[in-house]
Design a protein around this motif. Structure first.
Motif, PDB file in Angstrom:
ATOM      1  N   THR A   1      33.915  33.413  48.840  1.00 26.24           N
ATOM      2  CA  THR A   1      33.823  33.410  47.373  1.00 26.24           C
ATOM      3  C   THR A   1      34.894  34.289  46.732  1.00 26.24           C
ATOM      4  O   THR A   1      34.808  34.589  45.537  1.00 26.24           O
ATOM      5  CB  THR A   1      32.432  33.909  46.924  1.00 26.24           C
ATOM      6  OG1 THR A   1      32.220  35.237  47.425  1.00 26.24           O
ATOM      7  CG2 THR A   1      31.328  32.992  47.419  1.00 26.24           C
TER       8      THR A   1
ATOM      9  N   VAL B   1      34.013  33.700  33.719  1.00 24.27           N
ATOM     10  CA  VAL B   1      33.072  33.398  34.799  1.00 24.27           C
ATOM     11  C   VAL B   1      33.191  31.926  35.165  1.00 24.27           C
ATOM     12  O   VAL B   1      33.099  31.050  34.305  1.00 24.27           O
ATOM     13  CB  VAL B   1      31.623  33.732  34.377  1.00 24.27           C
ATOM     14  CG1 VAL B   1      30.644  33.360  35.483  1.00 24.27           C
ATOM     15  CG2 VAL B   1      31.487  35.210  34.027  1.00 24.27           C
TER      16      VAL B   1
ATOM     17  N   THR C   1      27.714  30.309  37.649  1.00 22.24           N
ATOM     18  CA  THR C   1      26.542  31.158  37.420  1.00 22.24           C
ATOM     19  C   THR C   1      25.393  30.703  38.308  1.00 22.24           C
ATOM     20  O   THR C   1      25.114  29.503  38.381  1.00 22.24           O
ATOM     21  CB  THR C   1      26.093  31.098  35.945  1.00 22.24           C
ATOM     22  OG1 THR C   1      27.169  31.523  35.110  1.00 22.24           O
ATOM     23  CG2 THR C   1      24.880  31.997  35.704  1.00 22.24           C
TER      24      THR C   1
ATOM     25  N   HIS D   1      35.032  33.652  40.446  1.00 19.60           N
ATOM     26  CA  HIS D   1      34.452  34.650  39.557  1.00 19.60           C
ATOM     27  C   HIS D   1      33.048  34.167  39.181  1.00 19.60           C
ATOM     28  O   HIS D   1      32.900  33.267  38.352  1.00 19.60           O
ATOM     29  CB  HIS D   1      35.310  34.833  38.304  1.00 19.60           C
ATOM     30  CG  HIS D   1      36.629  35.484  38.579  1.00 19.60           C
ATOM     31  ND1 HIS D   1      37.637  35.585  37.647  1.00 19.60           N
ATOM     32  CD2 HIS D   1      37.105  36.079  39.701  1.00 19.60           C
ATOM     33  CE1 HIS D   1      38.669  36.215  38.174  1.00 19.60           C
ATOM     34  NE2 HIS D   1      38.377  36.516  39.420  1.00 19.60           N
ATOM     35  N   TRP D   2      32.053  34.752  39.813  1.00 22.10           N
ATOM     36  CA  TRP D   2      30.711  34.231  39.613  1.00 22.10           C
ATOM     37  C   TRP D   2      29.727  35.345  39.307  1.00 22.10           C
ATOM     38  O   TRP D   2      30.028  36.528  39.472  1.00 22.10           O
ATOM     39  CB  TRP D   2      30.269  33.399  40.813  1.00 22.10           C
ATOM     40  CG  TRP D   2      30.112  34.117  42.129  1.00 22.10           C
ATOM     41  CD1 TRP D   2      31.100  34.646  42.914  1.00 22.10           C
ATOM     42  CD2 TRP D   2      28.886  34.341  42.831  1.00 22.10           C
ATOM     43  NE1 TRP D   2      30.574  35.196  44.059  1.00 22.10           N
ATOM     44  CE2 TRP D   2      29.223  35.013  44.042  1.00 22.10           C
ATOM     45  CE3 TRP D   2      27.552  34.032  42.586  1.00 22.10           C
ATOM     46  CZ2 TRP D   2      28.263  35.398  44.980  1.00 22.10           C
ATOM     47  CZ3 TRP D   2      26.601  34.406  43.517  1.00 22.10           C
ATOM     48  CH2 TRP D   2      26.948  35.076  44.695  1.00 22.10           C
ATOM     49  N   GLU D   3      28.569  34.934  38.833  1.00 24.57           N
ATOM     50  CA  GLU D   3      27.558  35.897  38.430  1.00 24.57           C
ATOM     51  C   GLU D   3      26.172  35.426  38.840  1.00 24.57           C
ATOM     52  O   GLU D   3      25.950  34.234  39.092  1.00 24.57           O
ATOM     53  CB  GLU D   3      27.589  36.108  36.920  1.00 24.57           C
ATOM     54  CG  GLU D   3      27.177  34.880  36.114  1.00 24.57           C
ATOM     55  CD  GLU D   3      27.090  35.131  34.621  1.00 24.57           C
ATOM     56  OE1 GLU D   3      27.191  36.309  34.214  1.00 24.57           O
ATOM     57  OE2 GLU D   3      26.897  34.160  33.865  1.00 24.57           O
TER      58      GLU D   3
ATOM     59  N   SER E   1      29.522  30.029  32.034  1.00 17.94           N
ATOM     60  CA  SER E   1      30.379  29.262  32.936  1.00 17.94           C
ATOM     61  C   SER E   1      30.200  27.766  32.730  1.00 17.94           C
ATOM     62  O   SER E   1      29.178  27.308  32.209  1.00 17.94           O
ATOM     63  CB  SER E   1      30.066  29.623  34.385  1.00 17.94           C
ATOM     64  OG  SER E   1      28.700  29.398  34.664  1.00 17.94           O
TER      65      SER E   1
ATOM     66  N   GLY F   1      31.554  44.898  41.033  1.00 14.21           N
ATOM     67  CA  GLY F   1      32.376  43.775  41.457  1.00 14.21           C
ATOM     68  C   GLY F   1      31.685  42.433  41.302  1.00 14.21           C
ATOM     69  O   GLY F   1      30.638  42.307  40.671  1.00 14.21           O
ATOM     70  N   TRP F   2      32.282  41.406  41.931  1.00 19.75           N
ATOM     71  CA  TRP F   2      31.722  40.064  41.895  1.00 19.75           C
ATOM     72  C   TRP F   2      30.781  39.867  43.070  1.00 19.75           C
ATOM     73  O   TRP F   2      31.074  40.349  44.165  1.00 19.75           O
ATOM     74  CB  TRP F   2      32.832  39.013  41.946  1.00 19.75           C
ATOM     75  CG  TRP F   2      33.776  39.102  40.787  1.00 19.75           C
ATOM     76  CD1 TRP F   2      34.987  39.729  40.774  1.00 19.75           C
ATOM     77  CD2 TRP F   2      33.590  38.568  39.473  1.00 19.75           C
ATOM     78  NE1 TRP F   2      35.572  39.614  39.538  1.00 19.75           N
ATOM     79  CE2 TRP F   2      34.736  38.902  38.720  1.00 19.75           C
ATOM     80  CE3 TRP F   2      32.575  37.834  38.862  1.00 19.75           C
ATOM     81  CZ2 TRP F   2      34.908  38.534  37.382  1.00 19.75           C
ATOM     82  CZ3 TRP F   2      32.743  37.461  37.543  1.00 19.75           C
ATOM     83  CH2 TRP F   2      33.893  37.808  36.812  1.00 19.75           C
ATOM     84  N   PRO F   3      29.680  39.189  42.888  1.00 17.66           N
ATOM     85  CA  PRO F   3      29.209  38.604  41.627  1.00 17.66           C
ATOM     86  C   PRO F   3      28.651  39.664  40.695  1.00 17.66           C
ATOM     87  O   PRO F   3      28.081  40.670  41.148  1.00 17.66           O
ATOM     88  CB  PRO F   3      28.092  37.658  42.082  1.00 17.66           C
ATOM     89  CG  PRO F   3      27.520  38.336  43.297  1.00 17.66           C
ATOM     90  CD  PRO F   3      28.703  38.957  43.990  1.00 17.66           C
ATOM     91  N   MET F   4      28.785  39.459  39.418  1.00 16.96           N
ATOM     92  CA  MET F   4      28.120  40.322  38.456  1.00 16.96           C
ATOM     93  C   MET F   4      26.619  40.032  38.493  1.00 16.96           C
ATOM     94  O   MET F   4      26.205  38.943  38.872  1.00 16.96           O
ATOM     95  CB  MET F   4      28.671  40.078  37.052  1.00 16.96           C
ATOM     96  CG  MET F   4      30.143  40.394  36.880  1.00 16.96           C
ATOM     97  SD  MET F   4      30.687  40.254  35.164  1.00 16.96           S
ATOM     98  CE  MET F   4      30.382  38.524  34.822  1.00 16.96           C
TER      99      MET F   4
END
Length: 322
Positions: free
Chosen positions: A30, A2, A5, A34-36, A88, A61-64
């Motif tokens: 984005t 990630v 975040t 790889h973000w959440e 992250s 998928g992204w974002p988680m």
């Protein structure tokens, strides 16, 4: 892995979260990040948990989208939980009554390597009022986390408590973990208390450790301000809470007891002087104009903040003793 975040601390936010989650889900540019989204439930009594579970059931998928729970009441504890649970390098905090622009995540993420020793940064926070604010409201708008500081990046001034609010900031996780105590002195607004400063406290510790705090004008969010937060009684109580934390924040930068005592005297004298000057400048209007009332309450509360800090410390210590 990630990269970024977005932590959303929330207390009874089931009605507010859908709009925020929709805005985050609709972020643009984005694709390479790889973000959440990490929702921190700060001991809510509404359906916040069930709401997030319903989103997770159809989320892919992204974002988680993740959920975590913090039982200790107070935004400071919720932020600590978010920082501990994030993985992250860069962690942002977004309040549940804030709506980010469609490029907020990409703009925030791209700023992370723009300055040396960058510890944290905030952007522009624009008000979205449900009802018209009082006349001359800009004089106290910072109490409601509104920040519109122009179109040029610049350093904040922690020594004078000029800092970005946590309504929408980004923090280097390592800077936080290396310099911010796990137990905050200021917990944030909880039932029966409007004392502020809980978001400034970690930034001051990072500043003392050599990290820089920046303003990024390209990050834009809208802060949803319901009419109840523009009522005179709310604004006055909010102003009092902003004033009462002044000494608690400033004394973090004092190196010894002598400096703390000198600081207490300066803050008390300075607050009383500013209150007197406001009274001389505006006379009877101070008692009828809500913005002036808020300024007067802030100055007087700031003057009283050393005494409040000692009282709070004694109360906390007595609660710990058997």
């Amino acid at each position: 892995m990630v990269d970024f975040t977005v932590v959303v601390p929330t207390y009874n936010g089931a009605q507010r979260l859908p709009q925020l989650l929709g805005a985050l889900r609709s972020q643009v540019n984005t694709e390479s990040i790889h973000w959440e989204i990490l929702v921190v439930d700060n001991n809510s009594s509404d359906s916040t948990k069930q709401l997030i579970e319903s989103y997770q059931a159809i989320w892919s998928g992204w974002p988680m989208l993740r959920y975590t729970f913090e039982s200790q009441q107070g935004a400071a504890y919720a932020r600590q939980r978010g920082m501990q649970d994030a993985v992250s390098e860069w962690v942002s905090f977004v309040d549940d009554d804030v709506i980010p622009s469609s490029d907020w995540v990409s703009t925030a993420y791209s700023f992370r390597d723009s300055q040396p020793q960058l510890g944290a940064y905030g952007g522009q926070i624009h008000p979205q009022f449900e009802s018209d604010p009082p006349e001359d409201f800009k004089r106290i708008q910072s109490f409601l986390a509104i920040r519109e500081r122009g179109d040029q990046p610049h350093l904040y001034d922690p020594e004078n408590l000029v800092l970005p609010p946590s309504a929408a900031w980004v923090v280097c996780r390592q800077a936080w973990l290396d310099s911010v105590p796990t137990k905050p002195n200021l917990s944030g607004r909880v039932k029966g208390s409007m004392v502020q400063g809980d978001d400034y406290e970690p930034l001051i510790y990072m500043h003392l450790a050599g990290w820089k705090i920046w303003y990024n004008p390209d990050m834009h969010v809208s802060h949803q301000i319901p009419k109840g937060r523009l009522e005179p009684s709310y604004l006055v109580n909010l102003s009092r809470g902003c004033g009462l934390c002044v000494y608690s924040l400033r004394q973090i930068m004092a190196e010894n007891l002598f400096q703390q005592l000198l600081l207490a005297a300066k803050i008390t004298a300075g607050g009383l002087k500013r209150a007197l000057m406001l009274l001389l400048d505006h006379q009877q209007k101070v008692f009828t104009d809500v913005v002036l009332q808020c300024q007067m309450v802030f100055f007087l509360s700031s003057a009283a903040s050393p005494f409040y800090s000692v009282k709070a410390l004694l109360k906390r210590d007595s609660a710990i003793l058997p």
